[in-house]
Write a protein that holds these residues in place. Structure first.
Motif, PDB file in Angstrom:
ATOM      1  N   ARG A  44       0.417  -1.271  -0.005  1.00  0.00           N
ATOM      2  CA  ARG A  44      -0.177   0.149   0.045  1.00  0.00           C
ATOM      3  C   ARG A  44       0.770   1.397  -0.055  1.00  0.00           C
ATOM      4  NH1 ARG A  44      -0.881   2.188   4.894  1.00  0.00           N
ATOM      5  NH2 ARG A  44       0.377   0.678   7.118  1.00  0.00           N
ATOM      6  N   ARG A  45       2.259   1.023   0.352  1.00  0.00           N
ATOM      7  CA  ARG A  45       3.090   2.395   0.547  1.00  0.00           C
ATOM      8  C   ARG A  45       3.309   2.618  -0.941  1.00  0.00           C
ATOM      9  NH1 ARG A  45       6.919   2.022   5.843  1.00  0.00           N
ATOM     10  NH2 ARG A  45       7.686   3.540   4.601  1.00  0.00           N
ATOM     11  N   LEU A  46       3.513   1.271  -1.466  1.00  0.00           N
ATOM     12  CA  LEU A  46       4.109   2.004  -2.610  1.00  0.00           C
ATOM     13  C   LEU A  46       3.037   2.243  -3.698  1.00  0.00           C
ATOM     14  CD1 LEU A  46       6.182  -1.960  -2.533  1.00  0.00           C
ATOM     15  CD2 LEU A  46       7.405   0.255  -2.215  1.00  0.00           C
ATOM     16  N   PHE A  47       2.253   1.849  -4.262  1.00  0.00           N
ATOM     17  CA  PHE A  47       1.341   1.846  -4.756  1.00  0.00           C
ATOM     18  C   PHE A  47       0.197   3.728  -4.444  1.00  0.00           C
ATOM     19  CE2 PHE A  47       1.808  -2.566  -5.993  1.00  0.00           C
ATOM     20  CZ  PHE A  47       1.476  -2.329  -7.445  1.00  0.00           C
ATOM     21  N   GLY A  48       0.652   3.130  -2.990  1.00  0.00           N
ATOM     22  CA  GLY A  48      -0.659   4.379  -2.679  1.00  0.00           C
ATOM     23  C   GLY A  48       0.580   5.809  -3.322  1.00  0.00           C
ATOM     24  N   ARG A  89      -7.797  12.084  -2.290  1.00  0.00           N
ATOM     25  CA  ARG A  89      -6.975  10.867  -3.041  1.00  0.00           C
ATOM     26  C   ARG A  89      -6.658  10.522  -3.654  1.00  0.00           C
ATOM     27  NH1 ARG A  89     -12.859   8.577   0.017  1.00  0.00           N
ATOM     28  NH2 ARG A  89     -12.644   9.530   1.830  1.00  0.00           N
ATOM     29  N   ASN A  90      -7.061  11.317  -5.101  1.00  0.00           N
ATOM     30  CA  ASN A  90      -6.543  10.154  -6.257  1.00  0.00           C
ATOM     31  C   ASN A  90      -6.790   8.932  -6.608  1.00  0.00           C
ATOM     32  OD1 ASN A  90      -5.499  11.374  -9.179  1.00  0.00           O
ATOM     33  ND2 ASN A  90      -2.776  10.204  -7.810  1.00  0.00           N
ATOM     34  N   THR A 133      -4.789   3.794   3.055  1.00  0.00           N
ATOM     35  CA  THR A 133      -6.301   3.651   3.761  1.00  0.00           C
ATOM     36  C   THR A 133      -7.727   3.291   3.256  1.00  0.00           C
ATOM     37  OG1 THR A 133      -7.219   6.215   2.808  1.00  0.00           O
ATOM     38  CG2 THR A 133      -5.317   5.351   4.345  1.00  0.00           C
ATOM     39  N   GLY A 134      -8.084   2.330   4.292  1.00  0.00           N
ATOM     40  CA  GLY A 134      -9.775   1.652   3.156  1.00  0.00           C
ATOM     41  C   GLY A 134      -9.685   0.488   1.889  1.00  0.00           C
ATOM     42  N   HIS A 135     -10.802   0.602   2.116  1.00  0.00           N
ATOM     43  CA  HIS A 135     -10.969  -0.991   0.831  1.00  0.00           C
ATOM     44  C   HIS A 135      -9.498  -1.545   0.851  1.00  0.00           C
ATOM     45  CE1 HIS A 135     -13.413   2.315  -0.289  1.00  0.00           C
ATOM     46  NE2 HIS A 135     -13.096   2.450  -1.236  1.00  0.00           N
ATOM     47  N   ARG A 161     -16.633  19.573  -3.432  1.00  0.00           N
ATOM     48  CA  ARG A 161     -16.077  17.916  -3.198  1.00  0.00           C
ATOM     49  C   ARG A 161     -15.402  16.960  -1.458  1.00  0.00           C
ATOM     50  NH1 ARG A 161     -15.139  17.178  -9.638  1.00  0.00           N
ATOM     51  NH2 ARG A 161     -15.159  19.871  -9.709  1.00  0.00           N
ATOM     52  N   GLU A 162     -14.413  18.136  -0.750  1.00  0.00           N
ATOM     53  CA  GLU A 162     -14.155  17.670   0.104  1.00  0.00           C
ATOM     54  C   GLU A 162     -14.956  17.304   0.618  1.00  0.00           C
ATOM     55  OE1 GLU A 162     -10.846  15.538   0.453  1.00  0.00           O
ATOM     56  OE2 GLU A 162     -10.460  16.176  -1.695  1.00  0.00           O
TER      57      GLU A 162
END
Length: 307
Positions: A44-48, A89-90, A133-135, A161-162
């Motif tokens: 997650r820290r790589l793809f995120g 969140r992109n 985060t999440g999902h 939107r935020e």
């Protein structure tokens, strides 16, 4: 820093594929550290932290909870009948089939009373994979969250939107629909689940039971609508593996039938919770971090590919 390490890791892979092939090639200390860092860093820290899709023809690898996507496309932030939400969140990326599906569904939503289109929540990160985060899902570019809040203003700013929130459509902890639930929600979810590209639509149990009780016509779409925890501020659409992605792994199809008995069992369990576990000291399953090695091998290439 992570992406710089990732690019150095390409060199490690390249070195491993050159030379005599007997594994005797010596790696520099810097490369050894880089390889170790990549293998020890949660996926997650790589793809995120990757902010753009990879190059190459669009391909889905793996499954929705252990996968990634090559050549993802970005859903435009605003269209004639939709807006992507929570832009910070992109996560408004996906397979072209998902983008086509969402735009088509948004056009249908714009025909419903009180709706001008859809507010679309999380889809996937630029290259899919586990999220920061999440999902647990949303990794392969085939999932999207659609807000229950009717889209009545399609000119929202990025800041709006935020801060804007969706609405809850449940009551009694999800056993029944609440006052915000309307027949338009039903029509929208029926259309969402009736598309042949759809594998599942997740929503809180009370909504599924309501649809089971009120549907007097074609009930075939109900099989795709699955009760699940939460999912009262939004519903979650998942597409089946698209053509051209032979390494995409589909989830097993829902059981035959309309699934209404299962939904009513969920409802009963909410209203009358089962007896507590007779062994309260039973250890919970250990759920560790997803590592790059847990994903299909192609996901390493997707991660390290140029944008």
């Amino acid at each position: 820093m992570i992406l710089r390490a990732a690019l150095l890791f390409v060199s490690v892979i390249a070195l491993g594929s050159c030379g005599s092939g007997d594994g005797s090639e010596a790696l520099s200390p810097e490369m050894q550290v880089t390889a170790s860092t990549m293998s020890a860093t949660p996926a997650r820290r790589l793809f995120g932290h990757v902010d753009a899709p990879s190059d190459g023809r669009t391909r889905v690898y793996g499954r929705i909870s252990r996968g990634c996507i090559q050549g993802a496309e970005e859903l435009p932030e605003t269209g004639p009948t939709w807006q992507a939400m929570r832009l910070s969140r992109n996560r408004n990326y996906g397979h072209p089939e998902l983008l086509d599906y969402l735009q088509e569904l948004s056009r249908f939503a714009a025909t419903l009373p009180g709706w001008d289109g859809l507010y679309i929540g999380d889809m996937a990160q630029p290259r899919g994979g586990p999220m920061l985060t999440g999902h647990a899902s949303h990794q392969s570019g085939l999932d999207a969250d659609i807000w229950m809040l009717p889209a009545t203003d399609l000119s929202l700013t990025e800041a709006e939107r935020e801060s804007l929130s969706s609405i809850s459509t449940r009551r009694a902890r999800g056993a029944y629909v609440g006052e915000n639930w309307t027949e338009a929600h039903w029509q929208l979810m029926r259309a969402a689940a009736s598309d042949p590209r759809v594998a599942r639509v997740f929503v809180f149990p009370g909504a599924k039971v309501w649809m089971c009780d009120n549907e007097t016509g074609d009930r075939s779409y109900l099989r795709q609508i699955r009760p699940w925890y939460g999912h009262h501020y939004h519903f979650h659409v998942r597409l089946s593996c698209p053509q051209g992605s032979p390494d995409c792994v589909d989830q097993a199809p829902p059981p035959p039938g309309d699934g209404c008995d299962e939904a009513r069992e969920w409802q009963r369990n909410i209203l009358n919770p089962p007896l507590p576990d007779p062994d309260p000291n039973r250890p919970e399953p250990v759920r560790g971090e997803i590592m790059l090695s847990d994903l299909p091998a192609q996901c390493t290439r997707v991660l390290l590919s140029s944008p």
